[in-house]
Write an enzyme that holds these catalytic residues in place. Sequence first.
Site, PDB file in Angstrom:
ATOM      1  N   ASP A  67       0.849  -1.196   0.000  1.00  0.00           N
ATOM      2  CA  ASP A  67       0.000   0.000   0.000  1.00  0.00           C
ATOM      3  C   ASP A  67       0.885   1.246   0.000  1.00  0.00           C
ATOM      4  O   ASP A  67       2.070   1.180   0.343  1.00  0.00           O
ATOM      5  CB  ASP A  67      -0.951   0.019   1.213  1.00  0.00           C
ATOM      6  CG  ASP A  67      -0.224   0.136   2.549  1.00  0.00           C
ATOM      7  OD1 ASP A  67       0.826  -0.517   2.722  1.00  0.00           O
ATOM      8  OD2 ASP A  67      -0.704   0.878   3.444  1.00  0.00           O
TER       9      ASP A  67
ATOM     10  N   GLU B  62       0.033  -0.894   5.913  1.00  0.00           N
ATOM     11  CA  GLU B  62       1.110  -0.327   6.733  1.00  0.00           C
ATOM     12  C   GLU B  62       0.919   1.165   6.922  1.00  0.00           C
ATOM     13  O   GLU B  62       1.105   1.704   8.015  1.00  0.00           O
ATOM     14  CB  GLU B  62       2.482  -0.610   6.099  1.00  0.00           C
ATOM     15  CG  GLU B  62       3.651  -0.396   7.055  1.00  0.00           C
ATOM     16  CD  GLU B  62       4.103   1.045   7.202  1.00  0.00           C
ATOM     17  OE1 GLU B  62       4.730   1.376   8.218  1.00  0.00           O
ATOM     18  OE2 GLU B  62       3.819   1.874   6.308  1.00  0.00           O
TER      19      GLU B  62
HETATM   20  N1  BES Z   1       8.647   3.191   5.530  1.00  0.00           N
HETATM   21  C1  BES Z   1       8.021   4.075   6.450  1.00  0.00           C
HETATM   22  C2  BES Z   1       8.752   4.186   7.767  1.00  0.00           C
HETATM   23  C3  BES Z   1      10.166   4.703   7.750  1.00  0.00           C
HETATM   24  C4  BES Z   1      10.646   5.512   6.749  1.00  0.00           C
HETATM   25  C5  BES Z   1      11.002   4.350   8.779  1.00  0.00           C
HETATM   26  C6  BES Z   1      11.971   5.954   6.759  1.00  0.00           C
HETATM   27  C7  BES Z   1      12.286   4.797   8.829  1.00  0.00           C
HETATM   28  C8  BES Z   1      12.768   5.599   7.793  1.00  0.00           C
HETATM   29  C9  BES Z   1       6.593   3.606   6.682  1.00  0.00           C
HETATM   30  O1  BES Z   1       5.942   3.279   5.499  1.00  0.00           O
HETATM   31  C10 BES Z   1       5.800   4.733   7.281  1.00  0.00           C
HETATM   32  O2  BES Z   1       5.673   5.745   6.662  1.00  0.00           O
HETATM   33  N2  BES Z   1       5.224   4.497   8.453  1.00  0.00           N
HETATM   34  C11 BES Z   1       4.308   5.401   9.046  1.00  0.00           C
HETATM   35  C12 BES Z   1       3.625   4.680  10.143  1.00  0.00           C
HETATM   36  C13 BES Z   1       2.198   4.796  10.251  1.00  0.00           C
HETATM   37  C14 BES Z   1       1.364   5.478   9.299  1.00  0.00           C
HETATM   38  C15 BES Z   1       1.525   4.019  11.289  1.00  0.00           C
HETATM   39  C16 BES Z   1       5.030   6.611   9.609  1.00  0.00           C
HETATM   40  O3  BES Z   1       6.163   6.498  10.089  1.00  0.00           O
HETATM   41  O4  BES Z   1       4.442   7.679   9.562  1.00  0.00           O
HETATM   42 MN    MN Z   2       7.028   2.058   4.311  1.00  0.00          MN
HETATM   43 MN    MN Z   3       5.300   5.212   4.565  1.00  0.00          MN
END
Ligand code: BES
Ligand code: MN
Ligand code: MN
Length: 471
Positions: A101, A165
């Site tokens: 997603d 995610e």
């Molecule tokens: N891939 C990211 C998380 C990430 C990016 C971790 C770069 C470390 C470095 C993930 O897809 C993301 O965006 N997660 C969300 C979490 C959520 C919506 C619950 C976030 O971190 O905002």
């Molecule tokens: Mn991600």
């Molecule tokens: Mn993300």
Amino acid sequence: MNSLLSPYPKKYNMKQVKEYVNANKQRFIDELIELLSIPSVSADPAYKKDVARTAEWVKKSLLDAGVDKAEVIPTAFHPIVYGEKIIDKKLPTVMVYGHYDVQPPDPLDLWTSPPFKPVIKNGKIYARGACDDKGQMYMHVKAFELMMRNKMLPCNVKFLIEGEEEVGSESLGVFVKKNKAKLQSDVILISDTDIIANDIPSINVGLRGLSYVQVEVTGPNRDLHSGVYGGAVPNPINILCEMIASLKDKDGHITIPGFYKDVNKVSDKDRKELARAPFSLKEYKKDLGIDDVIGEKGYTTPERTSIRPTLDVNGIWGGYTGEGSKTVIASKAYAKISMRLVPNQSPDKTIALFTKHFTKIAPKSVKVKVIPFHGGDPLLLDTKFVGYAAAEKAMITSFGKKPIPVRGGGSIPIVALFKKELKTDSILFGFGLNSDNIHSPNESYGIFNYLKGIETISLFHQYYAEMRKKK
Ligand code: BES
Ligand code: MN
Ligand code: MN
């Protein structure tokens, strides 16, 4: 296993890997472009069918790459894709986790090419999800294909690819709790983070947690003429702004009582260690077009985005936001607020502290509602196990440099749950760059990173299997 009959030779052949990647490079890119063309936006129910179509596409790609079985598993919201190749029950099992997603693409007018019409420019693929996480997730499918076709697969592989995610992985959490035996593995491999630069490899060894709320402030029972009533009735937008402004003091500390109570103090030794990662404040500001940074007093910019918790408004609205002007005092004002958490803060506890405080600071003239959204636990990963050693060695071989351990600022809520429910450690084996613009317009992923990732992932499997054997 009888090695004479086995299609899986003992030796990894680097030359053969490089040749295979090179010979199939265009096809790898074309397939990713096809995947990126499906708008799998999980947050917006309008895209539900596209999300489902993407799950089917991923399932087919796993079957084409050579898994024994693959399935699309429906959930309360978006489907999960599961696949596996078990070559020998006695061999270790690597479980790959990723997400198909993507974040909503807006604001659309800031994209230089449409988000779901991928284009290649300056050695990068531009599209929503190019780096986060379709491009990075698909590296694993292609690395697996490479190992299968070249008869090099040294271990069992499971794939767990979800479609929620970006909205908090709620359905996957339910699935993991109910399918512990099916998801049993020795290590979980995830490419959904970044490296410092293409010549400075790094491995994320920590992720921040998340508490996310929407707040609603209500003033008068209806929208009012701002001349007839202005100056006498509570304007919920003005009041919401004041309330939000008061959540941080002049030193950038969050003022919610108890907010920092559970925060683990990072030792001076660890801070020094983390400060070894190269960082240029000048470049950082230049890249973002800002003349100064802000943040909590006493901490550096990299610390503010990794070892410290924070609070940010992600959206704020109310009243009239259309063309021109309308003289109105709104009845309601809203904001979406995220709090990034660090070990040992709890998302539920933080939401409770926030709600109590936010309700308390509201003046008598308004009513306040706090709606909690998804959250996730912060975590620190183990670096003293075979998985980390194999990941480190794979990067040393492919980049020619030892990766620097860094703590990431983002969140991947399911990783803490994997540890808690499956008791399995994860490796954050990401290959993105800060400049890839994840969650922003013009997201991209470097072809270099995509192909390098495929090669490095195959090395990981090899080293992991070898190191496990020695143990
Ligand atoms: N891939 C990211 C998380 C990430 C990016 C971790 C770069 C470390 C470095 C993930 O897809 C993301 O965006 N997660 C969300 C979490 C959520 C919506 C619950 C976030 O971190 O905002
Ligand atoms: Mn991600
Ligand atoms: Mn993300």
